[in-house]
Design an enzyme around this catalytic site. Structure first.
Site, PDB file in Angstrom:
ATOM      1  CG  HIS A 198      -2.144  -0.685   1.187  1.00 41.73           C
ATOM      2  ND1 HIS A 198      -2.611  -1.280   2.481  1.00 41.73           N
ATOM      3  CD2 HIS A 198      -2.965  -0.824   0.273  1.00 41.73           C
ATOM      4  CE1 HIS A 198      -3.732  -1.981   2.248  1.00 41.73           C
ATOM      5  NE2 HIS A 198      -4.106  -1.647   0.953  1.00 41.73           N
ATOM      6  CB  CYS A 294      -2.723   0.308   8.747  1.00 38.12           C
ATOM      7  SG  CYS A 294      -1.323   0.028   7.611  1.00 38.12           S
TER       8      CYS A 294
HETATM    9  N1  ARG Z   1      -3.859  -7.172   6.395  1.00 36.87           N
HETATM   10  C1  ARG Z   1      -4.313  -6.044   5.847  1.00 36.87           C
HETATM   11  C2  ARG Z   1      -4.109  -6.142   4.257  1.00 36.87           C
HETATM   12  O1  ARG Z   1      -3.317  -6.754   3.923  1.00 36.87           O
HETATM   13  C3  ARG Z   1      -3.500  -4.960   6.431  1.00 36.87           C
HETATM   14  C4  ARG Z   1      -3.788  -3.453   5.951  1.00 36.87           C
HETATM   15  C5  ARG Z   1      -2.883  -2.375   6.353  1.00 36.87           C
HETATM   16  N2  ARG Z   1      -3.529  -1.166   5.936  1.00 36.87           N
HETATM   17  C6  ARG Z   1      -2.874   0.028   5.429  1.00 36.87           C
HETATM   18  N3  ARG Z   1      -3.500   0.916   5.104  1.00 36.87           N
HETATM   19  N4  ARG Z   1      -1.603  -0.189   4.879  1.00 36.87           N
HETATM   20  O2  ARG Z   1      -4.963  -5.561   3.952  1.00 36.87           O
END
Ligand code: ARG
Length: 300
Positions: A198, A294
């Site tokens: 991300h 996150c």
């Molecule tokens: N386990 C989640 C995923 O892989 C983690 C998300 C993390 N969020 C973020 N904003 N990077 O989607």
């Protein structure tokens, strides 16, 4: 003397000279950093687990200490409140273990809400929970998106641009959709390292009134690195070590920067720029591939 330089002269210089110029200007600044009150949406990790793996950080074999995760999350929420910010809470839903990563559920700019559409079926149902929350809280412009986008996981708001990640989760087609909806110029950035799946794991907006960011170049394609250098010649550049501690998964209110405490190398550079870094331990949430940012969606 420098004040007398015209914009044209500055543009005529190389990018490195420009970066130097910005640095000098910043050193001369006399006004301290100022925080502005923020509104955040967070979701407690009541049903948090690592039961599947959709990013390299997630190992379903590794146990999660739920009590500890909750305590770490509450500390983050309480820290925001102690800094004068408002935190709204989204009700967690059973069967949605990643819902604690509230940043992914929508993107809100100027009160307009672009809902999320998740890439992985395990998270699909989170999008509706977010949209329902916004509708119930008086938001009128709530869009159910056509294309896959994982909210603020891949969208970052600066004074001038909407930075938009792609490569692992959000579809490139979500970029023009966001540009049209928000009326802000979108800058597409290609993520190339699966650990930084991300945008918010690789880049953090430090000052959203002045286009100031920090990022880890290794997470981006060569072309996107060149774009970032062009737009942010005076950015704070993170080392691989600090990026690997998810140090860029941080939240700034313009003065305080809340970030994973393990990203020790970022503290001094932040202080040198007048920010006040605040280290947080979100170790249990790191097992899901997320940290401070996150867990935090900003309601702009
Ligand atoms: N386990 C989640 C995923 O892989 C983690 C998300 C993390 N969020 C973020 N904003 N990077 O989607």
């Amino acid at each position: 003397m420098r004040e007398a330089l015209t914009a044209w002269t500055i543009w005529a210089r190389t990018i490195h000279v420009r970066a130097q110029h910005h640095r000098e200007e910043r050193d001369l600044r006399t006004s301290p950093r100022a925080s502005t009150p923020r509104r955040y949406l967070m979701c407690p990790p009541t049903y948090y687990r690592v039961t599947y793996s959709i990013n390299p950080w997630m190992d379903p074999g590794k146990p999660v200490d739920l009590q500890l995760a909750l305590a770490q999350w509450e500390e983050l929420r309480d820290r925001y409140r102690a800094l004068g910010h408002t935190v709204d809470e989204l009700a967690p839903r059973p069967g949605l273990p990643d819902m604690v990563f509230a940043a992914n559920g929508a993107t809100v700019v100027d009160g307009r809400v672009l809902g999320a559409r998740f890439a992985h079926p395990e998270r699909w149902a989170e999008a509706a929970a977010h949209r329902e929350w916004f509708r119930a809280h008086g938001y009128e412009a709530v869009r159910e998106p056509e294309h896959i986008n994982e909210g603020e996981g891949d969208f970052a708001v600066t004074a001038t641009w909407l930075l938009a990640g792609r490569g692992f989760r959000s579809s490139p087609l979500s970029h023009p959709e966001a540009q049209e909806f928000f009326g802000r110029p979108v800058i597409g950035l290609d993520l190339v390292d699966p650990r930084y799946y991300h945008l918010d794991t690789a880049l953090c907006v430090l000052d959203d009134a002045a286009d100031e960011v920090m990022y880890y170049p290794g997470a981006f394609s060569a072309g996107s690195r060149a774009v970032l250098e062009r737009l942010f010649p005076d950015a704070l550049i993170a080392t691989e070590e600090d990026a690997a501690a998810l140090g860029l998964n941080a939240v700034s209110d313009g003065k305080h920067v809340l970030l994973p405490q393990a990203a020790v190398g970022l503290f001094e550079p932040l202080r040198a720029r007048g920010y006040e870094p605040i280290g947080m331990d979100l170790g249990e949430l790191l097992k899901g591939g997320g940290s401070v940012k996150c867990c935090t969606q900003e309601l702009r």
